[in-house]
Write a protein that holds these residues in place. Structure first.
Motif, PDB file in Angstrom:
ATOM      1  N   LEU A   1     -16.478   0.201  -0.875  1.00  0.00           N
ATOM      2  CA  LEU A   1     -15.337   0.053  -1.779  1.00  0.00           C
ATOM      3  C   LEU A   1     -14.671   1.401  -2.011  1.00  0.00           C
ATOM      4  CD1 LEU A   1     -13.979  -2.150  -3.612  1.00  0.00           C
ATOM      5  CD2 LEU A   1     -15.336  -1.209  -5.479  1.00  0.00           C
ATOM      6  N   LYS A   2     -13.330   1.458  -1.882  1.00  0.00           N
ATOM      7  CA  LYS A   2     -12.577   2.666  -2.210  1.00  0.00           C
ATOM      8  C   LYS A   2     -12.380   2.714  -3.708  1.00  0.00           C
ATOM      9  CE  LYS A   2     -10.007   2.963   2.136  1.00  0.00           C
ATOM     10  NZ  LYS A   2      -8.654   2.998   2.760  1.00  0.00           N
ATOM     11  N   SER A   3     -13.092   3.574  -4.388  1.00  0.00           N
ATOM     12  CA  SER A   3     -13.039   3.609  -5.844  1.00  0.00           C
ATOM     13  C   SER A   3     -11.759   4.233  -6.370  1.00  0.00           C
ATOM     14  CB  SER A   3     -14.254   4.366  -6.398  1.00  0.00           C
ATOM     15  OG  SER A   3     -14.247   5.701  -5.914  1.00  0.00           O
ATOM     16  N   ASN A   4     -11.101   5.110  -5.571  1.00  0.00           N
ATOM     17  CA  ASN A   4      -9.860   5.750  -5.995  1.00  0.00           C
ATOM     18  C   ASN A   4      -8.817   5.620  -4.887  1.00  0.00           C
ATOM     19  OD1 ASN A   4     -10.516   7.208  -8.640  1.00  0.00           O
ATOM     20  ND2 ASN A   4     -12.206   7.843  -7.316  1.00  0.00           N
ATOM     21  N   SER A   5      -7.590   5.344  -5.321  1.00  0.00           N
ATOM     22  CA  SER A   5      -6.518   5.169  -4.346  1.00  0.00           C
ATOM     23  C   SER A   5      -5.708   6.439  -4.145  1.00  0.00           C
ATOM     24  CB  SER A   5      -5.574   4.059  -4.807  1.00  0.00           C
ATOM     25  OG  SER A   5      -4.967   4.410  -6.048  1.00  0.00           O
ATOM     26  N   GLY A   6      -5.848   7.395  -5.045  1.00  0.00           N
ATOM     27  CA  GLY A   6      -5.007   8.573  -4.992  1.00  0.00           C
ATOM     28  C   GLY A   6      -3.735   8.357  -5.786  1.00  0.00           C
ATOM     29  N   SER A   7      -2.940   9.397  -5.901  1.00  0.00           N
ATOM     30  CA  SER A   7      -1.738   9.307  -6.732  1.00  0.00           C
ATOM     31  C   SER A   7      -0.637   8.493  -6.084  1.00  0.00           C
ATOM     32  CB  SER A   7      -1.221  10.717  -7.046  1.00  0.00           C
ATOM     33  OG  SER A   7      -2.197  11.472  -7.718  1.00  0.00           O
ATOM     34  N   PHE A   8      -0.540   8.552  -4.762  1.00  0.00           N
ATOM     35  CA  PHE A   8       0.546   7.827  -4.084  1.00  0.00           C
ATOM     36  C   PHE A   8      -0.017   6.990  -2.938  1.00  0.00           C
ATOM     37  CE2 PHE A   8       2.205  11.834  -5.762  1.00  0.00           C
ATOM     38  CZ  PHE A   8       3.208  11.369  -6.606  1.00  0.00           C
ATOM     39  N   PRO A   9      -0.650   5.867  -3.294  1.00  0.00           N
ATOM     40  CA  PRO A   9      -1.253   5.040  -2.242  1.00  0.00           C
ATOM     41  C   PRO A   9      -0.187   4.366  -1.383  1.00  0.00           C
ATOM     42  CG  PRO A   9      -1.341   3.888  -4.327  1.00  0.00           C
ATOM     43  CD  PRO A   9      -0.818   5.266  -4.632  1.00  0.00           C
ATOM     44  N   GLU A  10      -0.548   4.207  -0.116  1.00  0.00           N
ATOM     45  CA  GLU A  10       0.354   3.495   0.786  1.00  0.00           C
ATOM     46  C   GLU A  10       0.219   1.986   0.586  1.00  0.00           C
ATOM     47  OE1 GLU A  10      -0.231   4.584   4.787  1.00  0.00           O
ATOM     48  OE2 GLU A  10       0.154   6.724   4.466  1.00  0.00           O
ATOM     49  N   ALA A  11       1.344   1.307   0.825  1.00  0.00           N
ATOM     50  CA  ALA A  11       1.315  -0.152   0.776  1.00  0.00           C
ATOM     51  C   ALA A  11       0.666  -0.691   2.035  1.00  0.00           C
ATOM     52  CB  ALA A  11       2.730  -0.708   0.635  1.00  0.00           C
ATOM     53  N   VAL A  12      -0.016  -1.796   1.898  1.00  0.00           N
ATOM     54  CA  VAL A  12      -0.613  -2.458   3.052  1.00  0.00           C
ATOM     55  C   VAL A  12       0.222  -3.686   3.393  1.00  0.00           C
ATOM     56  CG1 VAL A  12      -2.927  -1.634   2.510  1.00  0.00           C
ATOM     57  CG2 VAL A  12      -2.157  -3.848   1.621  1.00  0.00           C
ATOM     58  N   THR A  13       0.135  -4.092   4.639  1.00  0.00           N
ATOM     59  CA  THR A  13       0.901  -5.254   5.096  1.00  0.00           C
ATOM     60  C   THR A  13       0.042  -6.511   4.981  1.00  0.00           C
ATOM     61  OG1 THR A  13       2.162  -3.916   6.651  1.00  0.00           O
ATOM     62  CG2 THR A  13       2.108  -6.296   7.030  1.00  0.00           C
TER      63      THR A  13
ATOM     64  N   ILE B   1      -2.606 -12.300  -2.279  1.00  0.00           N
ATOM     65  CA  ILE B   1      -3.160 -11.267  -3.147  1.00  0.00           C
ATOM     66  C   ILE B   1      -4.548 -10.855  -2.646  1.00  0.00           C
ATOM     67  CG2 ILE B   1      -4.005 -10.761  -5.484  1.00  0.00           C
ATOM     68  CD1 ILE B   1      -0.992 -10.789  -5.344  1.00  0.00           C
ATOM     69  N   GLU B   2      -5.340 -11.847  -2.260  1.00  0.00           N
ATOM     70  CA  GLU B   2      -6.706 -11.587  -1.804  1.00  0.00           C
ATOM     71  C   GLU B   2      -6.698 -10.685  -0.566  1.00  0.00           C
ATOM     72  OE1 GLU B   2     -10.721 -14.183  -0.891  1.00  0.00           O
ATOM     73  OE2 GLU B   2      -8.767 -14.999  -0.333  1.00  0.00           O
ATOM     74  N   GLN B   3      -5.792 -11.002   0.419  1.00  0.00           N
ATOM     75  CA  GLN B   3      -5.748 -10.162   1.609  1.00  0.00           C
ATOM     76  C   GLN B   3      -5.301  -8.738   1.260  1.00  0.00           C
ATOM     77  OE1 GLN B   3      -2.877  -9.868   5.253  1.00  0.00           O
ATOM     78  NE2 GLN B   3      -4.102 -11.737   5.559  1.00  0.00           N
ATOM     79  N   GLY B   4      -4.338  -8.607   0.354  1.00  0.00           N
ATOM     80  CA  GLY B   4      -3.883  -7.278  -0.062  1.00  0.00           C
ATOM     81  C   GLY B   4      -4.986  -6.484  -0.730  1.00  0.00           C
ATOM     82  N   LEU B   5      -5.785  -7.133  -1.588  1.00  0.00           N
ATOM     83  CA  LEU B   5      -6.903  -6.446  -2.248  1.00  0.00           C
ATOM     84  C   LEU B   5      -7.939  -5.997  -1.230  1.00  0.00           C
ATOM     85  CD1 LEU B   5      -7.401  -8.726  -5.397  1.00  0.00           C
ATOM     86  CD2 LEU B   5      -6.690  -6.331  -5.403  1.00  0.00           C
ATOM     87  N   LYS B   6      -8.268  -6.843  -0.275  1.00  0.00           N
ATOM     88  CA  LYS B   6      -9.277  -6.486   0.722  1.00  0.00           C
ATOM     89  C   LYS B   6      -8.831  -5.281   1.538  1.00  0.00           C
ATOM     90  CE  LYS B   6     -11.402 -11.023   1.454  1.00  0.00           C
ATOM     91  NZ  LYS B   6     -11.591 -12.131   2.422  1.00  0.00           N
ATOM     92  N   LYS B   7      -7.547  -5.341   2.010  1.00  0.00           N
ATOM     93  CA  LYS B   7      -7.065  -4.235   2.844  1.00  0.00           C
ATOM     94  C   LYS B   7      -6.978  -2.925   2.064  1.00  0.00           C
ATOM     95  CE  LYS B   7      -4.537  -6.673   6.471  1.00  0.00           C
ATOM     96  NZ  LYS B   7      -3.249  -6.800   7.188  1.00  0.00           N
ATOM     97  N   THR B   8      -6.712  -3.031   0.765  1.00  0.00           N
ATOM     98  CA  THR B   8      -6.594  -1.824  -0.051  1.00  0.00           C
ATOM     99  C   THR B   8      -7.956  -1.276  -0.426  1.00  0.00           C
ATOM    100  OG1 THR B   8      -4.479  -2.580  -0.950  1.00  0.00           O
ATOM    101  CG2 THR B   8      -5.652  -0.860  -2.175  1.00  0.00           C
ATOM    102  N   LEU B   9      -8.852  -2.119  -0.886  1.00  0.00           N
ATOM    103  CA  LEU B   9     -10.135  -1.661  -1.423  1.00  0.00           C
ATOM    104  C   LEU B   9     -11.179  -1.433  -0.351  1.00  0.00           C
ATOM    105  CD1 LEU B   9     -10.397  -3.975  -4.568  1.00  0.00           C
ATOM    106  CD2 LEU B   9      -9.606  -1.608  -4.455  1.00  0.00           C
ATOM    107  N   ILE B  10     -11.088  -2.117   0.768  1.00  0.00           N
ATOM    108  CA  ILE B  10     -12.097  -1.993   1.807  1.00  0.00           C
ATOM    109  C   ILE B  10     -11.567  -1.213   3.003  1.00  0.00           C
ATOM    110  CG2 ILE B  10     -13.607  -3.276   3.383  1.00  0.00           C
ATOM    111  CD1 ILE B  10     -13.675  -5.509   1.335  1.00  0.00           C
ATOM    112  N   GLY B  11     -10.249  -1.409   3.279  1.00  0.00           N
ATOM    113  CA  GLY B  11      -9.643  -0.698   4.400  1.00  0.00           C
ATOM    114  C   GLY B  11      -8.852  -1.655   5.255  1.00  0.00           C
TER     115      GLY B  11
END
Length: 883
Positions: A778-790, A810-820
């Motif tokens: 799990l990515k615990s921090n996204s940073g100040s300017f996270p990139e959007a995922v598709t 929403i679920e796919q967006g969360l997975k791509k953001t938090l897991i990669g």
């Protein structure tokens, strides 16, 4: 000159002597030879005690007369039999009697006649042969007893103690349709035991009849059937009705009979009773126009009793204390062509204790009707046979009143114009009948019905369609300018209402699962107001789950107030809704769905298609939902209680809510939502689609900020067995586009210090190893300017709702953001790690079982202690690490 006078006097004297001698000789001849002459030259035998004839005047006086027909079997002439105490004839037509065989006189007096008269057989229209009539201008009968028989010897008429005077009497023996056999100018009659048999079915009797100063009084008038109802149906199978009529007393005057018209005035019928026996046979329509006319002036019917029976003998209609006062009643050629074959100038109609019984029973305490108004008191409607399939009612009302502008019948159609109609205190139930498909109501006898104002006051009505009754309490309604008329193509009736106003309190509507209620409803053609709306479940959640075959939402909704403004037509065949603004205040909605029942296999339409399926043209320019709360709860067979999503301080604006059926109106809907998510952070959503777009494309975007990660635990913890232990979702953005096949778009999540914990099935014990594995990936921090995922290739299950598709995005967006972005590979690694843990657990279990088996085997004590202590240390370490 004297000689001429002398000769003239001599001539007059000789003439007088001749006349005197002739008169004397005629009297001698009449006394001695007339009976024989009458016997030879007429159809009668006559004898008398005295007879005096004045040849000059034609006056005849006779007494002790006896008269008989020579041939009683001859039906071609009138038959006579009886006696006359005294006969006096003025201006007897001797020439007509001798040469034309026709008896005529200006005046006829019969004293104490006792006569049986047999009418001649009616004239045959083909031969045109005429019988010898009696022609008397004036007739006077004193103390007579008269019986008249038809040529078949059947009694036709009889009367005792008859005193009769008729002026300018005209009689005919011809059988002429639509003409009276007897007409006269003036009359006076007195008699007893009157009997009249007009046909084979009825007999009319009168106990006493009297005329004084032109006023006739009749006592105990009775029209009685000569056959029982069973006999009548047997012998006259094509006749629809049998009648019975009794009048203890009636009075009238100014009777006038002409060739085809009866006129009388000031008729007063006291306490009559009228009974109709229906046979069930449909009356044969007679297209022949009748020329018979009736003109009655000032007719009164007092305290009448009317009863109409069904073919089975039970009562169809009964009326007690019926009173009728008609200024003028007319029947003629014109009126005969109308639905009601009588005309009138003015009337007053009233009655009490009305009972009607068919498939619907109607009871009325009293009613009154005139050409200008009507009033009905205490009406009770009850259903006799609720299974007939017709709409029925069990209703009572204590007052109905109406005022009439116009009531007329033209061309067999009714034109009715009511100024107003009032119904008060209507209470009861209306039960809907079976709906018949493709059947349009026929116009029938209605040409036009107009009601200026209809008011319903202080009523409580339940409308029951068999499954979902609607209860209106304290119902008050006003409808203005109602018009009912045939459609141009005569296919049914058109219904129009110019304006209406309705209020009701505590309205209730029950379905299988819900009780819906309104504290107050106000409705007119431009505004609707609803206070305290509630839709409460009638069953518990556990009961609901058992009752539904497939998964389904259970709603619990309240709203403080709903107001709609605009224009709409809810009554005509062209129903429509065109609202400028709808506002819903302080709604509180709870939606519960259980995943325990089977999935619903039906294809779910998106909202654009659902709106297009609304049959009536509908558009709402602005819909506002304000200061509301929305709670969604969902459970699964594995969950420990339902997961919960809370949207508080919910405000929504919908522009152009429509069914894409009003030309010129925009069809693109824009939905804006602002609320508090989980009572922790603001959430805004923009959602739009075009209802007219049959491809059902949509856009949905939104944003939430500063959401503590633990805020979503109430939803994910019960059935995902995962909880967020730390961290903050600083900002979440989504922007999706889609259609019925699926959606795609972008997702952006800014978060900090995010950590999760994996729980056991009881949602209590932390599974340390799995939690550690999950937090590693799990990515615990996204940073100040996270990139959007598709977000891409999100396929929609057509059997699921729109929000199921949205949640997948929403679920796919969360997975791509938090897991990669390589979420699939990461998920595979996590699964492999979990699988390794499970394999290790299985190995431990196998070692434990092996140790147990070795315990049971007989081995040296020292060896057992060494192995037990070694393995126990390993297991303790493992178990303390958690699952």
């Amino acid at each position: 000159m004297r000689k001429w006078v002398k000769r003239l006097l001599i001539s007059f004297g000789i003439l007088a002597g001749i006349l005197l001698a002739a008169n004397f000789g005629l009297n001698i001849w009449l006394k001695t030879q007339l009976p024989e002459y009458i016997k030879k030259n007429t159809n009668y035998k006559v004898s008398y005690k005295t007879l005096d004839v004045d040849l000059g005047t034609g006056n005849i006086f006779a007494s002790g007369i006896s008269v008989n027909s020579k041939d009683p079997q001859n039906t071609d002439v009138i038959g006579l039999q009886g006696t006359i105490d005294t006969l006096k004839i003025n201006r007897f037509g001797i020439y007509d009697a001798i040469f034309n065989k026709r008896i005529s006189s200006s005046d006829l007096l019969l004293a104490k006649p006792n006569l049986n008269i047999i009418l001649a057989k009616p004239v045959d229209r083909k031969t045109g042969k005429k019988t010898s009539p009696f022609l008397f201008e004036n007739i006077r009968i004193n103390g007579g007893k008269i019986a008249v028989f038809k040529h078949t010897k059947q009694k036709f008429l009889s009367v005792d103690q008859l005193d009769l005077f008729v002026e300018n009497l005209q009689m005919t023996e011809e059988s002429v349709e639509d003409k009276l056999p007897v007409v006269f100018d003036r009359y006076s009659i007195k008699g007893e035991k009157f009997f009249f048999r007009p046909d084979e079915t009825y007999a009319i009797t009168i106990s006493r009849i009297n005329t004084s100063d032109g006023q006739m009084s009749v006592e105990n008038f009775r029209m009685t059937p000569l056959l029982s109802f069973t006999q009548f149906k047997k012998f006259y199978p094509k006749k629809p009705q049998l009648f019975e009529f009794n009048v203890p007393k009636m009075e009238f005057k100014d009777v006038v009979l002409t060739k085809n018209k009866v006129s009388l005035a000031n008729a007063d019928f006291q306490n009559p009773s009228f009974t109709v026996y229906n046979t069930g046979v449909k009356a044969i329509k007679n297209n022949k126009n009748s020329s018979f006319e009736v003109d009655l002036k000032n007719i009164k019917l007092n305290n009448a009793v009317v009863q109409i029976n069904k073919p089975d003998g039970n009562k169809l209609l009964s009326v007690g204390n019926l009173n009728l006062n008609i200024n003028q009643l007319m029947f003629n050629k014109e009126s005969a062509q109308q639905i009601i074959p009588i005309g009138y100038k003015d009337f007053l109609f009233s009655g009490k204790d009305i009972q009607y019984s068919n498939h619907q029973n109607i009871s009325i305490r009293s009613f009154a009707l005139s050409p200008k108004s009507g009033e009905i008191m205490d009406v009770l409607l009850t259903s006799e046979t609720p299974s007939t399939g017709k709409t029925t009612a069990d209703i009572k009302t204590n007052h109905i009143a109406f005022n009439i502008n116009k009531l007329e019948f033209l061309n067999k159609k009714i034109n009715l114009d009511l100024k107003d109609v009032l119904l008060e205190n209507v209470n009861g139930t209306v039960k809907a009948g079976e709906k018949k498909q493709n059947k349009t109501p026929e116009p029938g006898i209605i040409q036009s019905v107009v009601i200026g104002k209809m008011s319903l006051k202080n009523s409580n009505i339940t409308y029951d369609n068999g499954k979902e009754p609607v209860v209106f309490h304290d119902l008050n309604a006003t409808l203005n300018a109602i018009e009912l008329a045939p459609k141009p193509n005569q296919q049914g009736l058109s219904f129009k209402v110019k304006d209406y106003y309705l209020t009701t309190r505590n309205l209730a509507y029950k379905t299988q699962f819900y009780n819906m209620s309104l504290g107050l409803l106000k409705l007119n053609k431009n505004k609707v107001q609803v206070n305290n709306f509630a839709m409460k479940p009638l069953v518990s959640r556990a009961q609901f789950i058992k009752m539904i075959p497939v998964e389904r939402d259970l709603y619990d909704i309240k709203a403080g107030q709903i107001i709609a403004e605009g224009t709409w037509d809810l009554f005509s065949h062209h129903k429509m809704v065109n609202a400028s603004h709808v506002t819903i205040q302080s709604a509180d909605a709870n939606i519960f769905r259980s995943k325990i029942p089977k999935d619903d296999p039906k294809i779910k339409a998106l909202y654009s298609k659902m709106l297009r399926s609304i049959k009536i043209p509908m558009t709402i320019n602005n819909l506002d939902l304000k200061n509301s709360v929305l709670v969604y709860e969902e459970d699964t067979p594995e969950s420990m209680g339902p997961g919960k999503l809370i949207f508080s301080n919910f405000n929504m604006n919908v522009r152009n809510l429509n069914s894409a059926k009003i030309k010129g109106k925009p069809t693109k809907m824009d939905i804006k939502i602002n609320c508090s998510f989980m009572n922790l952070s603001p959430l805004s959503v923009n959602w739009n689609f075009d209802v007219a777009d049959k491809n059902d494309n949509f856009n949905i975007s939104g944003k939430t900020t500063n959401l503590p990660a633990s805020g979503i635990n109430p939803f994910i913890r019960p059935y995902l067995h995962v909880t967020a232990t730390a961290g903050t979702i600083q900002e979440m953005l989504f922007n999706f586009k889609g259609n019925p096949a699926g959606l795609h778009g972008t997702f952006n999540l800014k978060h900090k210090d995010l950590k999760i914990a994996v729980l056991n099935k009881n949602n209590h014990e932390k599974k340390g190893f799995l939690t550690a594995v999950a937090n590693v990936f799990l990515k615990s921090n996204s940073g100040s300017f996270p990139e959007a995922v598709t977000v891409e290739n999100v396929e929609r299950d057509p059997t699921k709702s729109f929000f199921n598709l949205f949640w997948k995005g929403i679920e796919q967006g969360l997975k791509k953001t938090l897991i990669g972005k390589n979420v699939e590979k990461t998920e595979k690694k996590v699964k492999e790690a979990v699988s390794s843990v499970k394999d290790m657990k299985q190995s431990v279990k196998e070692i434990k079982q092996e140790i147990k088996n070795k315990k049971e085997a007989p081995k040296p004590e020292v060896e057992k202690k060494e192995k037990k202590g070694f393995l126990n240390n390993i297991f303790k370490k493992k178990e303390n690490s958690g699952e």
